[in-house]
Scaffold this active site. Structure first.
Site, mmCIF file in Angstrom:
data_model
loop_
_atom_site.group_PDB
_atom_site.id
_atom_site.type_symbol
_atom_site.label_atom_id
_atom_site.label_comp_id
_atom_site.label_asym_id
_atom_site.label_seq_id
_atom_site.Cartn_x
_atom_site.Cartn_y
_atom_site.Cartn_z
ATOM 1 N N ARG A 17 -13.691 -6.554 -2.215
ATOM 2 C CA ARG A 17 -13.685 -6.147 -0.802
ATOM 3 C C ARG A 17 -12.812 -4.900 -0.601
ATOM 4 N NH1 ARG A 17 -10.069 -4.800 2.970
ATOM 5 N NH2 ARG A 17 -8.702 -6.465 2.250
ATOM 6 N N ASP A 18 -11.514 -5.025 -0.747
ATOM 7 C CA ASP A 18 -10.620 -3.886 -0.482
ATOM 8 C C ASP A 18 -10.870 -2.775 -1.492
ATOM 9 O OD1 ASP A 18 -8.595 -2.387 0.651
ATOM 10 O OD2 ASP A 18 -7.042 -3.901 0.421
ATOM 11 N N CYS A 242 -9.797 6.147 -1.484
ATOM 12 C CA CYS A 242 -10.952 6.942 -1.123
ATOM 13 C C CYS A 242 -11.091 8.119 -2.084
ATOM 14 C CB CYS A 242 -10.806 7.455 0.301
ATOM 15 S SG CYS A 242 -12.146 8.525 0.762
ATOM 16 N N ASN A 251 -5.031 -1.421 -4.473
ATOM 17 C CA ASN A 251 -3.948 -2.398 -4.480
ATOM 18 C C ASN A 251 -3.248 -2.416 -5.830
ATOM 19 O OD1 ASN A 251 -6.097 -3.504 -2.491
ATOM 20 N ND2 ASN A 251 -4.205 -4.573 -2.002
HETATM 21 P P1 HMG Z 1 -17.083 -1.485 17.835
HETATM 22 O O1 HMG Z 1 -17.954 -0.304 17.620
HETATM 23 O O2 HMG Z 1 -15.927 -1.316 18.745
HETATM 24 O O3 HMG Z 1 -17.795 -2.804 18.334
HETATM 25 O O4 HMG Z 1 -16.590 -1.978 16.406
HETATM 26 P P2 HMG Z 1 -19.212 -3.195 18.797
HETATM 27 O O5 HMG Z 1 -19.116 -4.628 19.152
HETATM 28 O O6 HMG Z 1 -19.718 -2.187 19.799
HETATM 29 O O7 HMG Z 1 -20.118 -3.069 17.477
HETATM 30 C C1 HMG Z 1 -20.618 -1.872 16.955
HETATM 31 C C2 HMG Z 1 -21.881 -2.180 16.165
HETATM 32 O O8 HMG Z 1 -21.559 -3.014 15.067
HETATM 33 C C3 HMG Z 1 -22.918 -2.949 16.976
HETATM 34 O O9 HMG Z 1 -24.185 -2.617 16.451
HETATM 35 C C4 HMG Z 1 -22.594 -4.389 16.647
HETATM 36 O O10 HMG Z 1 -23.709 -5.230 16.787
HETATM 37 C C5 HMG Z 1 -22.212 -4.272 15.191
HETATM 38 P P3 HMG Z 1 -25.251 -1.761 17.336
HETATM 39 O O11 HMG Z 1 -25.476 -2.561 18.559
HETATM 40 O O12 HMG Z 1 -24.538 -0.455 17.606
HETATM 41 O O13 HMG Z 1 -26.407 -1.663 16.409
HETATM 42 N N1 HMG Z 1 -21.280 -5.318 14.777
HETATM 43 C C6 HMG Z 1 -21.419 -6.034 13.648
HETATM 44 N N2 HMG Z 1 -22.370 -6.008 12.705
HETATM 45 C C7 HMG Z 1 -22.210 -6.875 11.681
HETATM 46 N N3 HMG Z 1 -21.166 -7.718 11.568
HETATM 47 C C8 HMG Z 1 -20.204 -7.764 12.499
HETATM 48 C C9 HMG Z 1 -20.317 -6.888 13.599
HETATM 49 N N4 HMG Z 1 -19.569 -6.680 14.689
HETATM 50 C C10 HMG Z 1 -20.159 -5.718 15.402
HETATM 51 N N5 HMG Z 1 -19.181 -8.615 12.381
HETATM 52 C C11 HMG Z 1 -15.690 -3.599 14.872
HETATM 53 C C12 HMG Z 1 -15.651 -3.045 16.277
HETATM 54 C C13 HMG Z 1 -14.508 -4.523 14.705
HETATM 55 C C14 HMG Z 1 -16.983 -4.371 14.646
HETATM 56 C C15 HMG Z 1 -15.621 -2.395 13.876
HETATM 57 O O14 HMG Z 1 -14.538 -1.585 14.242
HETATM 58 C C16 HMG Z 1 -15.465 -2.817 12.448
HETATM 59 O O15 HMG Z 1 -16.356 -3.422 11.862
HETATM 60 N N6 HMG Z 1 -14.295 -2.478 11.803
HETATM 61 C C17 HMG Z 1 -14.022 -2.889 10.460
HETATM 62 C C18 HMG Z 1 -13.162 -1.867 9.781
HETATM 63 C C19 HMG Z 1 -12.825 -2.310 8.388
HETATM 64 O O16 HMG Z 1 -13.511 -3.116 7.764
HETATM 65 N N7 HMG Z 1 -11.720 -1.746 7.828
HETATM 66 C C20 HMG Z 1 -11.288 -2.055 6.500
HETATM 67 C C21 HMG Z 1 -10.743 -3.422 6.370
HETATM 68 S S1 HMG Z 1 -9.068 -3.600 6.909
HETATM 69 C C22 HMG Z 1 -8.107 -3.168 5.548
HETATM 70 O O17 HMG Z 1 -8.629 -2.636 4.604
HETATM 71 C C23 HMG Z 1 -6.651 -3.529 5.527
HETATM 72 C C24 HMG Z 1 -6.376 -4.758 4.644
HETATM 73 O O18 HMG Z 1 -6.811 -4.522 3.313
HETATM 74 C C25 HMG Z 1 -4.876 -5.084 4.641
HETATM 75 C C26 HMG Z 1 -3.959 -3.885 4.294
HETATM 76 O O19 HMG Z 1 -4.246 -3.124 3.348
HETATM 77 O O20 HMG Z 1 -2.946 -3.779 4.974
HETATM 78 C C27 HMG Z 1 -7.093 -5.994 5.153
HETATM 79 MG MG MG Z 2 -5.692 -3.357 1.839
#
Ligand code: HMG
Ligand code: MG
Length: 304
Positions: A17-18, A242, A251
């Site tokens: 995932r990450d 990236c 990580n």
């Molecule tokens: P948004 O644009 O504000 O929300 O995104 P929305 O509800 O308007 O959704 C946008 C579109 O996505 C819509 O589709 C939704 O249906 C769809 P459209 O109508 O435009 O065709 N959608 C989904 N589709 C599939 N599965 C879902 C889902 N939800 C909405 N669950 C949202 C808000 C939270 C969805 C978006 O910002 C998002 O997905 N963000 C994820 C970002 C991400 O994954 N970042 C990396 C992970 S975090 C990380 O790496 C840190 C970590 O490792 C810890 C660390 O290192 O500290 C965990």
């Molecule tokens: Mg992370």
């Protein structure tokens, strides 16, 4: 230092995932499944296999449903995935996962860039995730990101992160993983942050999620170990970062972590030779050299 070492610690593997979420070219679903299975074969018992986020936001994870369908499950393994909202939970339930992980940043700007919401609205959205997931029989893990530093705001107030962690635990998360998201942490800073958290949260409810961007993740891990943390996130071969952001990194590498702990007589359940082989799988599927140190040096030299 480190005079009360544990017999074992628990590793939480995040490479599928990450590690993969930032890959520029789409990795085939069957290759992701092959990597997950190699990690499980190497002895990893907790694996974050994908994320059910918006494919518009993270195209690399668009095949999350297919990954879950194709993945052969092994008993005794916890298969987990990142979930931002109720829709993500529905997908995770259909994918028959054992655990989901919710995520929120300790800094507003990073949180908004990551999930397009304030921290308060993000926590509100978890009402549709944490309770329903637990009712459905899943365990829920939490992440609090950017605790060691935010790429947009710089220093982050640990008290803000601690309050979020307490809220996640209070709502039913079994554990919160504290994220050095951009790998800026250093050991004394880690001690300060963790001592602050440990005043109000017992160590067994915390994990460390350390990115190794500046080569400090192992040193920070040791501080956590000394302070009683027994859960560490890692990505095989240091996968992640990236390709278009020079200097970005994944990580703490699983092999580096397992090697270091093995040398200290601490069990991880991981077979070093086989996890090294899983790192070779990771390197083959992304088609570029990966940065893990043990990955590069090999494990055979252990026999010396
Ligand atoms: P948004 O644009 O504000 O929300 O995104 P929305 O509800 O308007 O959704 C946008 C579109 O996505 C819509 O589709 C939704 O249906 C769809 P459209 O109508 O435009 O065709 N959608 C989904 N589709 C599939 N599965 C879902 C889902 N939800 C909405 N669950 C949202 C808000 C939270 C969805 C978006 O910002 C998002 O997905 N963000 C994820 C970002 C991400 O994954 N970042 C990396 C992970 S975090 C990380 O790496 C840190 C970590 O490792 C810890 C660390 O290192 O500290 C965990
Ligand atoms: Mg992370």
């Amino acid at each position: 230092m480190l005079d009360a070492l544990p017999e074992s610690v628990s590793l939480y593997e995040v490479a599928p995932r990450d590690g993969l979420q930032n890959e520029a070219s789409q990795v085939a679903t069957h290759a992701k499944v092959r990597l997950i299975e190699a990690l499980v074969d190497a002895g990893l018992r907790r694996v974050e296999v994908t994320s059910f986020v918006s494919p518009k936001w993270v195209p690399q994870m668009a095949d999350a449903d297919q990954v879950c369908q194709m993945l052969e499950r092994k008993p005794g393994v916890t298969y987990s995935a990142l979930v931002p909202n109720a829709r993500g939970l529905r997908r995770a339930l259909a994918g028959k996962l054992d655990e989901v992980a919710v995520f929120v940043s300790a800094s507003e700007t990073h949180n908004r860039k990551n999930v397009n919401k304030t921290i308060a609205r993000t926590l509100k959205a978890f009402e549709g995730v944490i309770g329903p997931a637990i009712e459905a029989g899943l365990r829920v893990r939490g992440y609090v990101s950017t605790l060691w530093g935010c790429p947009y705001e710089g220093e982050v107030d640990p008290e803000a992160g601690l309050r979020i962690a307490e809220e996640l635990l209070g709502r039913g998360c079994y554990q919160v993983s504290l994220g050095d998201t951009i790998g800026v942490g250093t050991p004394l800073q880690t001690r300060r942050i963790l001592e602050h958290f440990l005043e109000r949260i017992p160590p067994e409810r915390l994990a460390l999620h350390l990115h190794d961007t500046r080569g400090t993740a192992l040193a920070n891990m040791l501080v956590g170990l000394e302070l009683g943390i027994r859960d560490f996130d890692a990505a095989v071969a240091g996968l992640g970062g990236c390709p278009y952001a020079p200097g970005a990194a994944g990580n703490l590498a699983t092999e580096d972590l397992a090697y270091t702990l093995a040398g200290m007589g601490i069990a991880t359940g991981v077979d070093l030779e086989r996890v090294w082989q899983a790192g070779q799988v990771a390197e083959a599927i992304v088609g570029r050299k990966l940065p893990g140190k043990v990955h590069q040096a090999g494990v055979r030299s252990l026999a010396r």
